[in-house]
Enzyme design. Sequence first.
Site, PDB file in Angstrom:
ATOM      1  CG  ASP A   3      -1.939   1.139   1.200  1.00 28.35           C
ATOM      2  OD1 ASP A   3      -1.736   2.098   0.426  1.00 28.35           O
ATOM      3  OD2 ASP A   3      -2.913   1.067   1.956  1.00 28.35           O
ATOM      4  CG  HIS A  39      -0.304   5.299   4.548  1.00 28.35           C
ATOM      5  ND1 HIS A  39      -1.154   5.449   5.632  1.00 28.35           N
ATOM      6  CD2 HIS A  39      -1.060   4.745   3.555  1.00 28.35           C
ATOM      7  CE1 HIS A  39      -2.347   4.999   5.326  1.00 28.35           C
ATOM      8  NE2 HIS A  39      -2.327   4.574   4.079  1.00 28.35           N
ATOM      9  CB  ILE A  59      -2.373   8.351   9.262  1.00 25.09           C
ATOM     10  CG1 ILE A  59      -2.903   8.035   7.854  1.00 25.09           C
ATOM     11  CG2 ILE A  59      -2.748   9.768   9.690  1.00 25.09           C
ATOM     12  CD1 ILE A  59      -4.419   8.001   7.765  1.00 25.09           C
ATOM     13  N   GLY A  69      -4.515   1.497   8.106  1.00 25.69           N
ATOM     14  CA  GLY A  69      -5.492   0.811   8.939  1.00 25.69           C
ATOM     15  C   GLY A  69      -5.217  -0.679   9.038  1.00 25.69           C
TER      16      GLY A  69
END
Length: 264
Positions: free
Chosen positions: A171, A176, A191, A194
């Site tokens: 990902d 990110h 961040i 998830g």
Amino acid sequence: MGLAEMVGTDLGSRTVAYEERDAILYALAVGAAHDDLPLVFERDLRVLPTFALPLGLWVADAAGAAGAFTPERSLHGSQTLQVHAPLPRRGSVEVRGRIAAAWDKGRAAILDVVAESEYFSATYSIFLPGQGGWGGDPGPRSAGAEVEGPERTAEVATDPGQATLYRLTGDRHLIHIDPEAAKAAGFPGPILHGLATLGVAARKVAALVGAQPWELTTLSARFSGPVTPGDRLALTTRGDAARCTFAAAVGGTAVLSAGEAAFG
């Protein structure tokens, strides 16, 4: 084409190949330590079942490419995983993708995109703000699981560089890694993925209920808030290895909710 008309769309199939080093990299990216030898040493390697989630993630991208949603206007709302058989230490896995459902939540919509293989089935539920209201099925109500047993808690530290490492599992979304992209998306900085947070939680839940992380058979959770790399997760779980619930928070704010897992 509306979301309801996208249901049933065949997203094709891909053969996803990986080596032992990829499974080890994933384990490290979700917090495995140097002495978690079954997860990080090829001699007796056990592949974490949650490694399936990055292997199947391409189906969400394929749904976006098919016109189901715009990635910049969507969020990964929740995730489920059903394990059919242990992933091999290395090899090729044929993964099939399809759009399974579209739920009308009024002010928003949820699109369920499914990845299926002989080893796992995974549903990536994509939250689409502002795309509900067409009069469709709102979907099943979540009653909330009830399990008996003592509540167990643990604090789990994430690493400041964890998102940088996890993105190497597949990902590569800019929020990110790129501070400017993260700020443009409304976050103070990059961040954590998830699915990385979920992988961290699944490992720790296994320990709390007396199971091994590679014994995971089912997993589900809702992504309730962002995690900044370096945050400490306050994890709570109730139940046993056969069935347990869990949640995680950062500073009193939920980041994972409605979590359920089973090991066996």
